[in-house]
Write an enzyme that holds these catalytic residues in place. Structure first.
Site, PDB file in Angstrom:
ATOM      1  N   ALA A 199       0.827  -1.206   0.000  1.00  0.00           N
ATOM      2  CA  ALA A 199       0.000   0.000   0.000  1.00  0.00           C
ATOM      3  C   ALA A 199       0.862   1.257   0.000  1.00  0.00           C
ATOM      4  O   ALA A 199       1.298   1.732   1.054  1.00  0.00           O
ATOM      5  CB  ALA A 199      -0.928  -0.030   1.209  1.00  0.00           C
ATOM      6  N   THR A 237       0.340   3.826  -3.017  1.00  0.00           N
ATOM      7  CA  THR A 237      -0.438   4.855  -3.721  1.00  0.00           C
ATOM      8  C   THR A 237      -1.582   5.402  -2.861  1.00  0.00           C
ATOM      9  O   THR A 237      -2.195   4.672  -2.089  1.00  0.00           O
ATOM     10  CB  THR A 237      -1.002   4.247  -5.020  1.00  0.00           C
ATOM     11  OG1 THR A 237       0.099   3.818  -5.818  1.00  0.00           O
ATOM     12  CG2 THR A 237      -1.830   5.243  -5.805  1.00  0.00           C
ATOM     13  N   GLU A 238      -1.826   6.702  -3.026  1.00  0.00           N
ATOM     14  CA  GLU A 238      -2.925   7.357  -2.304  1.00  0.00           C
ATOM     15  C   GLU A 238      -3.736   8.193  -3.297  1.00  0.00           C
ATOM     16  O   GLU A 238      -3.276   8.425  -4.416  1.00  0.00           O
ATOM     17  CB  GLU A 238      -2.352   8.283  -1.221  1.00  0.00           C
ATOM     18  CG  GLU A 238      -1.533   7.544  -0.171  1.00  0.00           C
ATOM     19  CD  GLU A 238      -1.010   8.455   0.926  1.00  0.00           C
ATOM     20  OE1 GLU A 238      -1.204   9.690   0.840  1.00  0.00           O
ATOM     21  OE2 GLU A 238      -0.412   7.902   1.880  1.00  0.00           O
ATOM     22  N   SER A 283       2.387   8.906  -8.982  1.00  0.00           N
ATOM     23  CA  SER A 283       3.774   8.922  -9.460  1.00  0.00           C
ATOM     24  C   SER A 283       4.694   9.621  -8.463  1.00  0.00           C
ATOM     25  O   SER A 283       5.844   9.214  -8.282  1.00  0.00           O
ATOM     26  CB  SER A 283       3.851   9.637 -10.817  1.00  0.00           C
ATOM     27  OG  SER A 283       3.265   8.834 -11.809  1.00  0.00           O
ATOM     28  N   ILE A 341      -5.272  -0.639  -4.392  1.00  0.00           N
ATOM     29  CA  ILE A 341      -4.343  -1.580  -3.774  1.00  0.00           C
ATOM     30  C   ILE A 341      -4.656  -3.014  -4.219  1.00  0.00           C
ATOM     31  O   ILE A 341      -5.702  -3.572  -3.866  1.00  0.00           O
ATOM     32  CB  ILE A 341      -4.367  -1.428  -2.229  1.00  0.00           C
ATOM     33  CG1 ILE A 341      -4.053   0.026  -1.846  1.00  0.00           C
ATOM     34  CG2 ILE A 341      -3.388  -2.407  -1.577  1.00  0.00           C
ATOM     35  CD1 ILE A 341      -2.748   0.592  -2.405  1.00  0.00           C
ATOM     36  N   ASP A 354      12.096  -2.076  -7.698  1.00  0.00           N
ATOM     37  CA  ASP A 354      13.140  -2.476  -8.668  1.00  0.00           C
ATOM     38  C   ASP A 354      12.915  -3.920  -9.106  1.00  0.00           C
ATOM     39  O   ASP A 354      12.941  -4.239 -10.293  1.00  0.00           O
ATOM     40  CB  ASP A 354      14.541  -2.398  -8.036  1.00  0.00           C
ATOM     41  CG  ASP A 354      15.092  -0.985  -8.031  1.00  0.00           C
ATOM     42  OD1 ASP A 354      14.536  -0.132  -8.729  1.00  0.00           O
ATOM     43  OD2 ASP A 354      16.090  -0.755  -7.312  1.00  0.00           O
ATOM     44  N   ILE A 357      -4.990  -8.191 -36.466  1.00  0.00           N
ATOM     45  CA  ILE A 357      -4.897  -9.420 -37.261  1.00  0.00           C
ATOM     46  C   ILE A 357      -6.224 -10.177 -37.204  1.00  0.00           C
ATOM     47  O   ILE A 357      -6.666 -10.758 -38.196  1.00  0.00           O
ATOM     48  CB  ILE A 357      -3.710 -10.299 -36.774  1.00  0.00           C
ATOM     49  CG1 ILE A 357      -2.387  -9.614 -37.146  1.00  0.00           C
ATOM     50  CG2 ILE A 357      -3.777 -11.711 -37.367  1.00  0.00           C
ATOM     51  CD1 ILE A 357      -1.143 -10.226 -36.495  1.00  0.00           C
ATOM     52  N   GLU A 404       3.156  -0.111 -11.035  1.00  0.00           N
ATOM     53  CA  GLU A 404       4.559  -0.253 -10.628  1.00  0.00           C
ATOM     54  C   GLU A 404       5.455   0.769 -11.345  1.00  0.00           C
ATOM     55  O   GLU A 404       6.598   0.485 -11.699  1.00  0.00           O
ATOM     56  CB  GLU A 404       5.049  -1.705 -10.774  1.00  0.00           C
ATOM     57  CG  GLU A 404       4.261  -2.636  -9.852  1.00  0.00           C
ATOM     58  CD  GLU A 404       4.930  -3.942  -9.475  1.00  0.00           C
ATOM     59  OE1 GLU A 404       6.149  -4.060  -9.573  1.00  0.00           O
ATOM     60  OE2 GLU A 404       4.193  -4.861  -9.052  1.00  0.00           O
TER      61      GLU A 404
HETATM   62  N1  COS Z   1      16.862   1.640  -4.281  1.00  0.00           N
HETATM   63  C1  COS Z   1      17.304   2.133  -3.101  1.00  0.00           C
HETATM   64  N2  COS Z   1      17.120   3.428  -2.733  1.00  0.00           N
HETATM   65  C2  COS Z   1      16.476   4.223  -3.596  1.00  0.00           C
HETATM   66  C3  COS Z   1      16.000   3.772  -4.840  1.00  0.00           C
HETATM   67  C4  COS Z   1      16.218   2.410  -5.180  1.00  0.00           C
HETATM   68  N3  COS Z   1      15.803   1.918  -6.341  1.00  0.00           N
HETATM   69  N4  COS Z   1      15.416   4.792  -5.484  1.00  0.00           N
HETATM   70  C5  COS Z   1      15.502   5.846  -4.675  1.00  0.00           C
HETATM   71  N5  COS Z   1      16.147   5.517  -3.542  1.00  0.00           N
HETATM   72  C6  COS Z   1      16.494   6.390  -2.411  1.00  0.00           C
HETATM   73  C7  COS Z   1      17.312   7.565  -2.921  1.00  0.00           C
HETATM   74  O1  COS Z   1      18.678   7.251  -2.946  1.00  0.00           O
HETATM   75  C8  COS Z   1      16.975   8.646  -1.911  1.00  0.00           C
HETATM   76  O2  COS Z   1      17.735   8.460  -0.754  1.00  0.00           O
HETATM   77  P1  COS Z   1      18.824   9.565  -0.293  1.00  0.00           P
HETATM   78  O3  COS Z   1      18.044  10.847  -0.144  1.00  0.00           O
HETATM   79  O4  COS Z   1      19.354   9.035   0.995  1.00  0.00           O
HETATM   80  O5  COS Z   1      19.828   9.643  -1.383  1.00  0.00           O
HETATM   81  C9  COS Z   1      15.535   8.367  -1.511  1.00  0.00           C
HETATM   82  O6  COS Z   1      15.318   6.983  -1.858  1.00  0.00           O
HETATM   83  C10 COS Z   1      14.559   9.214  -2.257  1.00  0.00           C
HETATM   84  O7  COS Z   1      14.705   8.947  -3.626  1.00  0.00           O
HETATM   85  P2  COS Z   1      14.456  10.035  -4.749  1.00  0.00           P
HETATM   86  O8  COS Z   1      15.199  11.290  -4.416  1.00  0.00           O
HETATM   87  O9  COS Z   1      14.724   9.391  -6.041  1.00  0.00           O
HETATM   88  O10 COS Z   1      12.899  10.357  -4.552  1.00  0.00           O
HETATM   89  P3  COS Z   1      11.921  11.019  -5.548  1.00  0.00           P
HETATM   90  O11 COS Z   1      10.818  11.624  -4.789  1.00  0.00           O
HETATM   91  O12 COS Z   1      12.661  11.908  -6.498  1.00  0.00           O
HETATM   92  O13 COS Z   1      11.400   9.712  -6.352  1.00  0.00           O
HETATM   93  C11 COS Z   1      10.321   8.606  -8.158  1.00  0.00           C
HETATM   94  C12 COS Z   1      10.779   9.899  -7.522  1.00  0.00           C
HETATM   95  C13 COS Z   1       9.648   9.046  -9.417  1.00  0.00           C
HETATM   96  C14 COS Z   1      11.543   7.764  -8.486  1.00  0.00           C
HETATM   97  C15 COS Z   1       9.423   7.761  -7.232  1.00  0.00           C
HETATM   98  O14 COS Z   1       8.472   8.580  -6.594  1.00  0.00           O
HETATM   99  C16 COS Z   1       8.702   6.664  -7.978  1.00  0.00           C
HETATM  100  O15 COS Z   1       9.258   5.599  -8.277  1.00  0.00           O
HETATM  101  N6  COS Z   1       7.411   6.896  -8.330  1.00  0.00           N
HETATM  102  C17 COS Z   1       6.580   5.880  -8.931  1.00  0.00           C
HETATM  103  C18 COS Z   1       5.860   5.155  -7.860  1.00  0.00           C
HETATM  104  C19 COS Z   1       5.297   3.887  -8.367  1.00  0.00           C
HETATM  105  O16 COS Z   1       5.939   3.099  -9.030  1.00  0.00           O
HETATM  106  N7  COS Z   1       4.054   3.681  -8.013  1.00  0.00           N
HETATM  107  C20 COS Z   1       3.399   2.490  -8.422  1.00  0.00           C
HETATM  108  C21 COS Z   1       2.475   2.076  -7.373  1.00  0.00           C
HETATM  109  S1  COS Z   1       3.094   0.909  -6.359  1.00  0.00           S
HETATM  110  S2  COS Z   1       2.536  -0.718  -7.283  1.00  0.00           S
END
Ligand code: COS
Length: 384
Positions: A123, A125-126, A131, A156, A241, A338, A364
């Protein structure tokens, strides 16, 4: 990394057989009823599908990433709703515990997730935070040996079925971004946790989503993942990831199925006195699909092996999710094309898959978020 090719082959063969004999015939019923029959869920438990990615010491199969994507290719050769049910236990619902959980948290939850007795949900997303995940507003305020959670989570996956939720909530309201967020394990049935009504989705019928609402929900402090505040966002990103790579593998499997159906139809359907597969414009659609699926499959295999080797595959996971989900959308579109008029009618699977796969480009992390992540990582790596 493949640990034992023979054992893995037995697993992928039995998954392929199960998919073709049990799941494929059930696809229309699941689409119409929006339910997966209980007997099939039991079969999935017996096959060990809920514990594919959970370590062996906790009762799972402990698949490596390379092994997991090979199984995902097979499992995805049918409606994505089936994969969705086991997806959260193997992916976003359990990985937070596996990657960052305490020994006690692993002991308590992983065995029941591996057996499928318990369904897990993630959980993040809100209503006002999609994003921009770090802007989430659900709060968690320490109250003695508990945290009081308040807020709403949206869309969710598996929430209606879930026994345990990984919930990202803000423990430090002074910090607006990622560092104020912590991850909690919240059990269904905890007073103050309620579910919204089931969402009516475009596709993937049989896979359920809904709101999860917290109103002064008292969560034991022991359920803070890893016992550490302020690292919940990082936990979520690490989980994603792996999740993104898994979804890319699913896109490959579904695309292979859609192409197989389209090829069979093209070889059978006659126009102008011959099978439409003989026409070069149809062949172009078949060939482009084949080549793109092969490209996505190769990318997924490469990224999975690198992850098994201990590499940071954030960028590669985003590349795989971006390319494979967009590829899957193009293959779905060509499969309908097709099939011609038949592709628009629900008697053929092409119509259903066209709706089902639309989600891959959104959840995701949208394609646009994957693009931003890839470019951002490139720029960071190139900055002296
Ligand atoms: N692995 C480990 N740490 C990570 C990471 C990863 N893959 N990605 C980011 N971090 C860490 C960063 O290093 C940072 O830590 P530090 O401040 O100590 O350096 C912290 O987490 C914050 O990361 P970041 O600065 O990248 O945050 P943002 O707010 O800029 O993130 C994105 C933006 C767009 C990357 C993020 O909000 C995202 O992935 N959004 C999409 C969400 C999503 O996929 N939703 C789907 C619903 S869930 S099914």
């Amino acid at each position: 990394m493949i640990r034992d090719p023979q054992i893995l082959k037995m697993l992928t063969d039995s998954v392929a057989r199960f998919v073709r004999t049990k799941l494929v015939p059930a696809e229309p019923t699941v689409d119409e009823s929006d339910e997966i029959p209980a007997t099939l869920i039991n079969d999935m438990r017996e096959l060990g599908l809920f514990g594919l990615a959970i370590p062996e010491e906790f009762g799972g199969l402990g698949l490596t990433m390379e092994e997991e994507v090979l199984v995902a290719f097979e499992l995805a050769w049918t409606s994505p709703a089936f994969r969705s049910l086991i997806g959260t236990n193997n992916g976003i619902g359990s990985q937070g515990i596996i990657i960052d959980g305490t020994a006690a948290q692993k002991e308590k939850y992983l065995p029941r997730l591996a057996s499928g007795e318990l369904i897990a949900s993630f959980a993040l997303t809100e209503p006002d935070s999609g994003s921009d995940a770090a802007s989430l507003r659900t709060s968690a305020v320490r109250d003695g040996e508990f945290y009081l959670l308040n807020g709403t989570k949206r869309y969710i996956t598996n929430a209606p079925e879930a026994g345990v939720f990984t919930v990202m909530a803000r423990t430090n309201p002074e910090i607006k971004g990622a560092a104020g967020i912590s991850a909690f394990l919240v059990e269904a049935g905890t007073p103050g946790l309620t579910l919204g009504k089931r969402d009516i989705k475009m596709g993937q019928k049989g896979a359920h989503t809904c709101d999860v609402i917290f109103e002064n929900c008292r969560v034991p402090a022991d359920n803070l993942i890893g016992g550490k505040e302020g690292v919940g966002f990082k936990t979520a990103m690490k989980v994603l990831d792996k999740g993104r790579l898994h979804i890319a593998a699913v896109c490959v499997g579904v695309a292979e199925r859609m192409l197989s159906d389209a090829l069979a139809y093209a070889m059978e359907r006659k126009q102008f006195g011959k099978p439409i597969a003989d026409f070069q414009l149809i062949q172009a659609m078949l060939a482009d699909s084949k080549a793109e699926i092969y490209a996505a499959r190769s990318m997924v295999m490469d990224a999975a092996r690198r992850r098994d080797d201990g590499e940071d595959i954030s960028t590669e996971a985003s590349c795989c999710k971006l390319f494979a989900s967009e590829m899957c959308g193009r293959v779905a579109d060509r499969a309908v094309q097709i099939h011609g008029g038949a592709g628009y009618i629900s008697d053929y699977a092409a119509e259903r898959f066209y709706r089902d796969v639309r989600l891959f480009r959104i959840y995701e992390g949208t394609s646009q978020i994957q693009q931003l992540l890839i470019a951002r990582n490139m720029i960071r790596a190139a900055t002296p």
